[in-house]
Scaffold this active site. Structure first.
Site, PDB file in Angstrom:
ATOM      1  N   SER A 142       0.870  -1.181   0.000  1.00  0.00           N
ATOM      2  CA  SER A 142       0.000   0.000   0.000  1.00  0.00           C
ATOM      3  C   SER A 142       0.905   1.229   0.000  1.00  0.00           C
ATOM      4  O   SER A 142       2.115   1.108   0.236  1.00  0.00           O
ATOM      5  CB  SER A 142      -0.852  -0.015   1.275  1.00  0.00           C
ATOM      6  OG  SER A 142      -1.456   1.230   1.510  1.00  0.00           O
ATOM      7  N   TYR A 155      -1.827  -1.556  10.104  1.00  0.00           N
ATOM      8  CA  TYR A 155      -1.805  -1.659   8.635  1.00  0.00           C
ATOM      9  C   TYR A 155      -0.410  -1.280   8.119  1.00  0.00           C
ATOM     10  O   TYR A 155       0.152  -1.942   7.248  1.00  0.00           O
ATOM     11  CB  TYR A 155      -2.890  -0.733   8.071  1.00  0.00           C
ATOM     12  CG  TYR A 155      -3.245  -0.923   6.619  1.00  0.00           C
ATOM     13  CD1 TYR A 155      -3.959  -2.033   6.184  1.00  0.00           C
ATOM     14  CD2 TYR A 155      -2.891   0.040   5.671  1.00  0.00           C
ATOM     15  CE1 TYR A 155      -4.308  -2.188   4.847  1.00  0.00           C
ATOM     16  CE2 TYR A 155      -3.243  -0.098   4.334  1.00  0.00           C
ATOM     17  CZ  TYR A 155      -3.955  -1.219   3.925  1.00  0.00           C
ATOM     18  OH  TYR A 155      -4.294  -1.355   2.598  1.00  0.00           O
TER      19      TYR A 155
HETATM   20  N1  LIG Z   1      -8.620   0.146  -1.835  1.00  0.00           N
HETATM   21  C1  LIG Z   1      -7.537   0.844  -1.506  1.00  0.00           C
HETATM   22  O1  LIG Z   1      -7.573   2.099  -1.434  1.00  0.00           O
HETATM   23  C2  LIG Z   1      -6.230   0.140  -1.244  1.00  0.00           C
HETATM   24  C3  LIG Z   1      -5.086   0.935  -1.085  1.00  0.00           C
HETATM   25  C4  LIG Z   1      -3.869   0.307  -0.821  1.00  0.00           C
HETATM   26  C5  LIG Z   1      -3.802  -1.075  -0.749  1.00  0.00           C
HETATM   27  N2  LIG Z   1      -4.918  -1.819  -0.911  1.00  0.00           N
HETATM   28  C6  LIG Z   1      -4.801  -3.286  -0.794  1.00  0.00           C
HETATM   29  O2  LIG Z   1      -5.390  -3.910  -1.917  1.00  0.00           O
HETATM   30  C7  LIG Z   1      -5.814  -5.227  -1.548  1.00  0.00           C
HETATM   31  C8  LIG Z   1      -7.233  -5.451  -2.041  1.00  0.00           C
HETATM   32  O3  LIG Z   1      -8.113  -4.619  -1.304  1.00  0.00           O
HETATM   33  P1  LIG Z   1      -9.439  -3.965  -1.935  1.00  0.00           P
HETATM   34  O4  LIG Z   1      -9.254  -2.509  -1.890  1.00  0.00           O
HETATM   35  O5  LIG Z   1      -9.790  -4.607  -3.215  1.00  0.00           O
HETATM   36  O6  LIG Z   1     -10.496  -4.315  -0.767  1.00  0.00           O
HETATM   37  P2  LIG Z   1     -11.839  -5.159  -0.774  1.00  0.00           P
HETATM   38  O7  LIG Z   1     -12.326  -5.108   0.645  1.00  0.00           O
HETATM   39  O8  LIG Z   1     -12.760  -4.689  -1.838  1.00  0.00           O
HETATM   40  O9  LIG Z   1     -11.343  -6.636  -1.138  1.00  0.00           O
HETATM   41  C9  LIG Z   1     -10.573  -7.406  -0.238  1.00  0.00           C
HETATM   42  C10 LIG Z   1     -10.984  -8.874  -0.381  1.00  0.00           C
HETATM   43  O10 LIG Z   1     -10.188  -9.640   0.545  1.00  0.00           O
HETATM   44  C11 LIG Z   1     -11.037 -10.619   1.118  1.00  0.00           C
HETATM   45  N3  LIG Z   1     -10.526 -11.082   2.404  1.00  0.00           N
HETATM   46  C12 LIG Z   1     -10.569 -10.440   3.611  1.00  0.00           C
HETATM   47  N4  LIG Z   1     -10.044 -11.228   4.561  1.00  0.00           N
HETATM   48  C13 LIG Z   1      -9.652 -12.378   3.948  1.00  0.00           C
HETATM   49  C14 LIG Z   1      -9.033 -13.568   4.404  1.00  0.00           C
HETATM   50  N5  LIG Z   1      -8.727 -13.760   5.709  1.00  0.00           N
HETATM   51  N6  LIG Z   1      -8.757 -14.541   3.506  1.00  0.00           N
HETATM   52  C15 LIG Z   1      -9.094 -14.380   2.204  1.00  0.00           C
HETATM   53  N7  LIG Z   1      -9.694 -13.282   1.715  1.00  0.00           N
HETATM   54  C16 LIG Z   1      -9.963 -12.294   2.584  1.00  0.00           C
HETATM   55  C17 LIG Z   1     -12.385  -9.908   1.269  1.00  0.00           C
HETATM   56  O11 LIG Z   1     -13.452 -10.844   1.437  1.00  0.00           O
HETATM   57  C18 LIG Z   1     -12.454  -9.128  -0.034  1.00  0.00           C
HETATM   58  O12 LIG Z   1     -13.070  -9.871  -1.046  1.00  0.00           O
HETATM   59  C19 LIG Z   1      -5.644  -5.311  -0.020  1.00  0.00           C
HETATM   60  O13 LIG Z   1      -4.454  -6.001   0.279  1.00  0.00           O
HETATM   61  C20 LIG Z   1      -5.536  -3.866   0.400  1.00  0.00           C
HETATM   62  O14 LIG Z   1      -4.829  -3.711   1.611  1.00  0.00           O
HETATM   63  C21 LIG Z   1      -6.141  -1.253  -1.158  1.00  0.00           C
END
Ligand SMILES: NC(=O)c1ccc[n+]([C@@H]2O[C@H](COP(=O)([O-])OP(=O)(O)OC[C@H]3O[C@@H](n4cnc5c(N)ncnc54)[C@H](O)[C@@H]3O)[C@@H](O)[C@H]2O)c1
Length: 281
Positions: A142, A155
């Site tokens: 991130s 985080y």
């Molecule tokens: N959205 C943002 O702004 C952002 C920014 C930086 C990093 N990220 C990273 O991107 C990645 C994806 O996040 P996103 O934004 O698509 O969020 P999201 O919440 O839409 O998707 C995350 C998915 O992970 C699944 N999940 C949660 N716990 C789990 C577990 N124990 N085992 C398996 N699956 C699990 C959830 O069910 C969900 O489908 C994450 O690692 C997040 O930290 C997101």
């Protein structure tokens, strides 16, 4: 990795957001997909979307914080597809809490999924990626793996750890001469459900923070998927997603450790504004 046609791609957290967008994009490019998520409905829906595009897609229910389950999943995927070329350790969760108040349960919840989930996924699939002759591993960090931020310590800890782990892995693959590219992804704000699923805030504050996140997270998950896959094709060590990510990357490089004073000042201003609107941040 030059192109994804016929390649076997594993994506964790594929039931929503960036994971789902990656799955659909890869399906359109002819990849075969092993999709997993802790949310059965979400991952089945993603697999169905991929199948409508004509891709082979198998949904698996998997908790990435369960090491044995991740290893069992690697065997199951290998049994179904015979090989694995691309692994995207994407599953993740978020928490907003000051260190003084953060519960150990919440702290461990974040580390178990956001760091250990990535480490388990990497180690379980790595021998298969090496054996494939053309492999690539993508780990989701991130912008909070680039700078420390108040209320994001858990985080931050997980995402900095993912970055260090992934950067070491890339160098080890090079030194060993293994045919495995390695990329660490640092997204800025991406319009997904991450804030909606976040822990640590009261119901009222959660609603307000989610609304603010939806307003300020400019980049779509579809755009994020395109940027990430372009980075894989180029074997980029570091993939920044969104204009804001470039800002986060530049700040500590320009200011060194003093970025923390600037960040704290901006956060304090933000807290004053939030308090005026009845938010406790
Ligand atoms: N959205 C943002 O702004 C952002 C920014 C930086 C990093 N990220 C990273 O991107 C990645 C994806 O996040 P996103 O934004 O698509 O969020 P999201 O919440 O839409 O998707 C995350 C998915 O992970 C699944 N999940 C949660 N716990 C789990 C577990 N124990 N085992 C398996 N699956 C699990 C959830 O069910 C969900 O489908 C994450 O690692 C997040 O930290 C997101």
């Amino acid at each position: 990795m030059k192109g994804f046609d016929g390649k076997v791609a594993v994506i964790t957290g594929a039931g929503s957001g960036i994971g789902r967008a990656l799955a659909v994009d890869l399906a359109g490019r002819g990849a075969r997909l092993a999709l997993s998520d802790i949310d059965p409905d979400g991952v089945v829906e993603t697999a169905a979307l991929c199948k409508t595009i004509g891709a082979q897609a198998i949904p698996y229910v998997l908790d990435v914080s369960d090491r044995n389950a991740v290893y069992a999943n690697a065997e199951e995927v290998l049994g179904a597809f015979s090989e694995v070329n691309l692994v995207i350790n994407n599953a993740g969760v978020a928490l907003t809490a000051r260190i003084e108040e953060m519960s150990w349960d919440d702290f461990e919840w974040v580390l178990n999924i956001d760091f250990w989930g990535v480490a388990y996924g990497t180690k379980a699939f790595l021998p298969h990626l090496i054996a494939s002759g053309e492999g690539h591993i993508v780990n989701l960090s991130s912008v909070f793996g680039l700078i420390g931020t108040p209320t994001q310590s858990a985080y931050n800890a997980a995402k900095f750890a993912v970055r260090g782990f992934t950067e070491a892995l890339r160098q080890e693959m090079r030194i060993a001469g293994h045919p495995v590219g390695v990329s660490c992804v640092h997204p800025g704000g991406i319009k997904t459900d991450i804030a909606r699923n976040m822990r640590g805030l009261s119901a009222v504050d959660h609603k307000k923070v989610t609304a603010a996140f939806d307003r300020y997270a400019w980049t779509t998950a579809q755009r994020a998927a395109k940027v990430i896959l372009r980075g894989v094709e180029r074997n980029s060590a570091r993939i920044l997603v969104g204009a804001d990510a470039y800002g986060y990357d530049l700040t500590p490089r320009l200011l060194g450790g003093r970025y923390q004073d600037l960040n704290a000042f901006v956060a304090r201003l933000g807290s004053v504004q939030a308090a005026k609107r009845g938010l406790q941040l």
